[in-house]
Motif scaffolding. Sequence first.
Motif, PDB file in Angstrom:
ATOM      1  N   MET A   1       0.667  -1.210   0.150  1.00  0.00           N
ATOM      2  CA  MET A   1       0.041   0.028  -0.035  1.00  0.00           C
ATOM      3  C   MET A   1       1.049   1.196   0.053  1.00  0.00           C
ATOM      4  SD  MET A   1      -3.024   0.928   2.441  1.00  0.00           S
ATOM      5  CE  MET A   1      -2.256   1.495   4.010  1.00  0.00           C
ATOM      6  N   GLY A   2       0.825   2.070  -1.064  1.00  0.00           N
ATOM      7  CA  GLY A   2       1.406   3.109  -1.164  1.00  0.00           C
ATOM      8  C   GLY A   2       1.366   4.223  -0.345  1.00  0.00           C
ATOM      9  N   GLN A   3       2.572   4.652   0.397  1.00  0.00           N
ATOM     10  CA  GLN A   3       2.386   5.786   1.545  1.00  0.00           C
ATOM     11  C   GLN A   3       2.024   7.074   1.029  1.00  0.00           C
ATOM     12  OE1 GLN A   3       5.424   7.050   3.872  1.00  0.00           O
ATOM     13  NE2 GLN A   3       6.978   6.850   2.673  1.00  0.00           N
ATOM     14  N   SER A   4       2.600   7.347  -0.247  1.00  0.00           N
ATOM     15  CA  SER A   4       2.204   8.584  -0.708  1.00  0.00           C
ATOM     16  C   SER A   4       0.963   8.920  -1.176  1.00  0.00           C
ATOM     17  CB  SER A   4       3.286   9.035  -1.950  1.00  0.00           C
ATOM     18  OG  SER A   4       3.060   8.024  -3.101  1.00  0.00           O
ATOM     19  N   TRP A   5       0.164   7.788  -1.777  1.00  0.00           N
ATOM     20  CA  TRP A   5      -1.120   7.808  -2.151  1.00  0.00           C
ATOM     21  C   TRP A   5      -1.805   8.023  -0.885  1.00  0.00           C
ATOM     22  CZ3 TRP A   5      -4.683   3.741  -0.536  1.00  0.00           C
ATOM     23  CH2 TRP A   5      -5.854   3.936  -0.797  1.00  0.00           C
ATOM     24  N   TRP A   6      -1.889   7.188   0.258  1.00  0.00           N
ATOM     25  CA  TRP A   6      -2.375   7.127   1.498  1.00  0.00           C
ATOM     26  C   TRP A   6      -2.325   8.581   2.100  1.00  0.00           C
ATOM     27  CZ3 TRP A   6      -6.199   5.330   3.852  1.00  0.00           C
ATOM     28  CH2 TRP A   6      -6.408   5.469   5.406  1.00  0.00           C
ATOM     29  N   ASN A   7      -0.983   9.209   2.172  1.00  0.00           N
ATOM     30  CA  ASN A   7      -0.766  10.205   2.931  1.00  0.00           C
ATOM     31  C   ASN A   7      -1.462  11.492   2.249  1.00  0.00           C
ATOM     32  OD1 ASN A   7       0.581   8.992   5.190  1.00  0.00           O
ATOM     33  ND2 ASN A   7       2.959   9.609   4.151  1.00  0.00           N
ATOM     34  N   ASP A   8      -1.462  11.429   0.970  1.00  0.00           N
ATOM     35  CA  ASP A   8      -1.992  12.653   0.258  1.00  0.00           C
ATOM     36  C   ASP A   8      -3.636  12.414   0.610  1.00  0.00           C
ATOM     37  OD1 ASP A   8      -2.171  14.849  -1.912  1.00  0.00           O
ATOM     38  OD2 ASP A   8      -3.595  13.241  -2.837  1.00  0.00           O
TER      39      ASP A   8
ATOM     40  N   ARG B   1       9.359   8.765  -6.071  1.00  0.00           N
ATOM     41  CA  ARG B   1       7.914   7.942  -6.795  1.00  0.00           C
ATOM     42  C   ARG B   1       8.585   6.520  -7.383  1.00  0.00           C
ATOM     43  NH1 ARG B   1       6.600  11.621  -9.682  1.00  0.00           N
ATOM     44  NH2 ARG B   1       7.530  11.167 -11.742  1.00  0.00           N
ATOM     45  N   LEU B   2      10.041   6.555  -7.925  1.00  0.00           N
ATOM     46  CA  LEU B   2      10.487   5.484  -8.476  1.00  0.00           C
ATOM     47  C   LEU B   2      10.793   4.534  -7.319  1.00  0.00           C
ATOM     48  CD1 LEU B   2      12.889   6.804 -11.330  1.00  0.00           C
ATOM     49  CD2 LEU B   2      10.764   5.295 -11.479  1.00  0.00           C
ATOM     50  N   LEU B   3      11.459   5.135  -6.119  1.00  0.00           N
ATOM     51  CA  LEU B   3      11.471   4.005  -4.864  1.00  0.00           C
ATOM     52  C   LEU B   3      10.308   3.604  -4.462  1.00  0.00           C
ATOM     53  CD1 LEU B   3      13.490   3.135  -3.152  1.00  0.00           C
ATOM     54  CD2 LEU B   3      13.393   5.052  -1.679  1.00  0.00           C
ATOM     55  N   GLU B   4       9.304   4.201  -4.468  1.00  0.00           N
ATOM     56  CA  GLU B   4       8.130   3.505  -3.835  1.00  0.00           C
ATOM     57  C   GLU B   4       7.765   2.553  -4.947  1.00  0.00           C
ATOM     58  OE1 GLU B   4       4.886   5.280  -1.968  1.00  0.00           O
ATOM     59  OE2 GLU B   4       5.686   7.639  -2.087  1.00  0.00           O
TER      60      GLU B   4
END
Length: 373
Positions: A130-137, A225-228
């Motif tokens: 579950m991508g943290q950038s999606w969730w945090n945004d 983004r690439l690391l995620e």
Amino acid sequence: MPAALPATATAAAPAGSGADHAAGAAGAGGSSGSDFAPLARKVRASGLLDRRTGYYVRDIVITLGGTALTWAAVAWAGSSWWVLALAVPLAVLSTRTAFLGHDAGHHQITRTARSGWWLGLLLGNLLLGMGQSWWNDKHNRHHANPNHVGKDPDVGEGVLVWTAEQAERRRGAWAWLARHQAGAFFPLLLLEGFNLKISSVLHLRSRPGDRRGGQTGWRDGRGGRLLEAGVLAAHLAGYLALVFSLMSPGKAVAFIFIHHALFGLHLGCVFAPNHKGMAMPGPGQRWGHLRRQVLTSRNVRGGLLTDWLMGGLNYQIEHHLFPSAPRPSLRRLQPLVRAHCAQVGLPYTETGLVDSYRQALRHMHDVGAATRG
């Protein structure tokens, strides 16, 4: 529907519709920033915002250790259909991991945003997919404007609808779903575990921060983004390799579905009672922080078991007012917040778990009525 909450409500009260709470809010008067300042000073002085490192270290060790032991049991029982029963504790442990990722995103665990980001990458991307950038945004926009249509993604128009205006726009099969969404809600949660993974990947293809040109550093740019994406791919490869190497293909597919279905159901049941059926600010309405967070949130009454099963999010009012407060501090925050709401004449809503679901489903049923005419 219950009558509007009185402006002087100070104890836990049953929640009605969003209109009921809006009426109670109007009676209580506006809640400006000055209403929140005395409470904020008292909470800071109490030390309840201080980090609880020992608590989180224990929780992380227990959760990761339990996950490892469960996978060891899967390896032992892989040749039997009884292995599917182990998807149940694994789903619970996945939810526990999600709670930790949620807390890391709110900077409850670590002292710096950088270390919180790396912890979220481990807990969210690697362990859950579950991508943290999606969730945090998504989650930060929800916290900024809870239940505010057009600003809170959790009440945006999607598979389900949350306002009569959204329902009236539905046609065909979507209109049928809107009419029956209260009954379909819990079955749909069985797909949420898969949706979390899919949404995470889609988000990485077009990050909101990139579109706005609002990057704040390497973690928000192309490198992050690439690391995620790489860590999400590692999760998928590792998870599928484990499942298909430890059991036959038929058992593996069944195990994947049960694990993700129960994970989505558990996580959805935690978030569902918090805001559905509570006040929804109208277009152009501007509420202060205290009013915006208290009137749109509902607490769930219960003891230590409820706290554990819901990851502390049953204290939704306290969490929304002080999102960086560590999870174990929320129970002790509650008396301070409740007393302050009584002092300023703001309704404070708390109900039982079953009743919270009833109220949320009633709201969904009533909204769907717009398609029945």
